[in-house]
Write a protein that holds these residues in place. Structure first.
Motif, mmCIF file in Angstrom:
data_model
loop_
_atom_site.group_PDB
_atom_site.id
_atom_site.type_symbol
_atom_site.label_atom_id
_atom_site.label_comp_id
_atom_site.label_asym_id
_atom_site.label_seq_id
_atom_site.Cartn_x
_atom_site.Cartn_y
_atom_site.Cartn_z
ATOM 1 N N LYS A 35 6.172 8.409 -6.381
ATOM 2 C CA LYS A 35 5.070 8.834 -7.223
ATOM 3 C C LYS A 35 4.618 10.096 -7.219
ATOM 4 O O LYS A 35 4.628 10.402 -5.563
ATOM 5 N N VAL A 36 4.432 11.039 -7.724
ATOM 6 C CA VAL A 36 3.982 12.391 -7.536
ATOM 7 C C VAL A 36 2.813 12.815 -8.367
ATOM 8 O O VAL A 36 2.646 12.339 -9.319
ATOM 9 N N ARG A 37 1.973 13.776 -7.983
ATOM 10 C CA ARG A 37 0.883 14.330 -8.742
ATOM 11 C C ARG A 37 1.445 14.739 -9.947
ATOM 12 O O ARG A 37 2.077 15.619 -10.088
ATOM 13 N N ALA A 75 9.492 1.228 -5.119
ATOM 14 C CA ALA A 75 8.783 2.648 -5.611
ATOM 15 C C ALA A 75 8.000 3.058 -4.390
ATOM 16 O O ALA A 75 7.170 2.151 -3.936
ATOM 17 N N LYS A 76 7.824 4.263 -4.018
ATOM 18 C CA LYS A 76 7.215 4.911 -3.227
ATOM 19 C C LYS A 76 5.999 5.525 -3.757
ATOM 20 O O LYS A 76 6.112 6.180 -4.393
ATOM 21 N N LEU A 77 4.468 4.911 -3.006
ATOM 22 C CA LEU A 77 3.509 5.320 -3.514
ATOM 23 C C LEU A 77 2.830 6.791 -2.800
ATOM 24 O O LEU A 77 3.443 7.128 -1.846
ATOM 25 N N SER A 86 0.739 -1.227 0.011
ATOM 26 C CA SER A 86 0.095 -0.105 0.051
ATOM 27 C C SER A 86 0.817 1.136 -0.089
ATOM 28 O O SER A 86 0.230 2.426 -0.280
ATOM 29 N N LYS A 87 2.057 1.053 0.434
ATOM 30 C CA LYS A 87 2.918 2.232 0.444
ATOM 31 C C LYS A 87 4.111 2.134 -0.474
ATOM 32 O O LYS A 87 4.751 3.083 -0.758
#
Length: 432
Positions: free
Chosen positions: A336-338, A85-87, A66-67
């Protein structure tokens, strides 16, 4: 010197086996027989048809979470890639802010409009998932797709997990683990609703002031707010009088120390919701590559049996079924970024009721948000921009390099694509 792998694509863009022959890669680039298509990870595409090429069996292990997501494509003898990979974890808060902005706008502009509860998307589309869950599933598929584009993956193995929250709660409380009919005899047995249970449990007394406010109206308060992942479980609810409830949300008082925030099972709930959907979508999208499922207890047994460290990409190597494979010398860390900020105006109007714009130009002096740049021999990322041409630059983990640096001192290395990615030397090796 760590051995650097170069990922290779053929003339049609199909992945070939990577190479560590750096000198040959340089000769091909100088002779214009190949071109660079990606800087991180370094990938080239051949501009001619090779005489022959051999493709080995590569198994991609995916440690779903989840993270964090762990990725590790391996052959029998060697790990070819490793990534952690970090969510994002701010999707729910962003949706809450958007809902507040829309409600205030409707109150200002269209107060006559009636609510349309039957038009909600979950009632129209079966299989609908919450946006926070949907976004994380999409990220899982994106990172898997990224690996399959640079390596000829022959099989994908995904670790999915289902958690028993009843057992987790019992373990944290030091109680007996539930078995059989214990699941039917919970703490709310014979109670009509959760509100009555919480009021009775707290003795119909405000747990903050103990009745000193003389307010007889009692309300049930969420200790861990729902927008932050809190649920309506009894241990997350407490009885407060109306006066204390309002004062707490205004920030005038704090809850007593004995009212502790309960453990959050949001991550466990997410894994239970997304596991089947992720597996089904992966099987459909990456066909004809076979996609298999494995479980956490098998991964843990392999990792402990080979004396490996607890890292997401190490777990992914065990998931791939090659814990003894020689680990990659470079580990890629991504975040991950917006991609967009659609908020047009700032929430707080300035004096005179003037609503200022919240957005600036997308590209300023050739740079945009989250571009990878070089500043004084340091590779970092743009986290903030100003129309004057000065930028806030930071490292991948958020470490601040400079809050305001001129665009003239920056050199762009990679454009933003929604993911920040950097590489580090792998210090984790197999224990013989």
């Amino acid at each position: 010197m760590p051995e650097a792998l170069t990922y290779v694509l053929d003339i049609d863009g199909n992945p070939l086996m990577p190479t560590k022959r750096c000198k040959k890669v340089c000769r091909l680039l100088k002779a214009k027989k190949a071109k660079v298509v990606k800087r991180t990870p370094f990938t080239i595409q051949l501009l001619y048809e090779p005489d022959s090429h051999v493709v080995q069996q590569i198994t991609l292990g995916v440690d779903a979470g989840s993270k964090h997501i762990g990725l590790s494509p391996c052959t029998d003898a060697k790990e070819l890639y490793a990534e952690d990979a970090k969510l994002r974890t701010d999707v729910s808060k962003k949706l809450t802010a958007r809902r507040e902005a829309r409600r205030t706008r409707r109150n200002r502009k269209t107060r006559y409009r009636k609510p349309r509860f039957n038009h909600r998307v979950h009632s129209k589309h079966k299989g609908w998932l919450a946006p926070s869950v949907e976004q994380k599933i999409t990220c899982h598929l994106n990172v898997i797709r990224k690996v399959t584009k640079i390596l000829p993956v022959s099989k994908i193995v995904i670790e999915t997990a289902s958690f028993d929250t009843q057992k987790l709660k019992a373990q944290l409380a030091g109680q007996k683990l539930p078995e059989g009919k214990d699941y039917q005899n919970g703490e709310m047995k014979d109670w009509l609703n959760i509100r009555d249970y919480v009021l009775s449990r707290d003795g119909y007394t405000c747990q903050c002031c103990k009745g000193e406010s003389k307010d007889k109206e009692l309300q049930v308060h969420h200790i861990h707010q729902r927008k932050d992942g809190g649920s309506s479980r009894p241990e997350n609810l407490v009885t407060l009088c109306k006066h204390c409830h309002q004062e707490y949300h205004k920030g005038n008082i704090e809850l007593p120390d004995k009212i502790l925030k309960p453990a959050s099972f949001a991550d466990a709930a997410f894994m239970g919701v997304m596991r089947k959907t992720l597996l089904e979508r992966a099987q459909t999208e990456f066909a004809p590559i076979p996609v298999e499922e494995t479980f956490g207890y098998l991964t843990r047994a392999k990792r402990l049996g080979h004396g490996l460290a607890k890292e997401h990409y190490v777990d992914a190597r065990c998931i791939a079924g090659h814990p003894e494979a020689r680990p990659a010398q470079t580990v890629f860390f991504s975040r991950k970024v917006r991609c967009h900020n659609r908020q047009i105006h700032k929430f707080n109007p300035s004096k005179g009721g003037i609503r200022k714009l919240n957005q600036s130009a997308k590209v300023i002096m050739g740079f945009q948000l989250f571009d990878k740049i070089r500043y004084q021999k340091t590779e970092c990322f743009i986290f903030g921009k100003r129309t004057s041409g000065r930028f806030d630059i930071r490292m991948l983990d958020g470490t601040k390099i400079s809050a305001s640096v001129s665009w003239k001192k920056l050199k762009r290395l990679e454009s933003s694509n929604g993911w920040l990615i950097d590489k580090r030397q792998n210090n984790i090796v197999n224990i013989e």
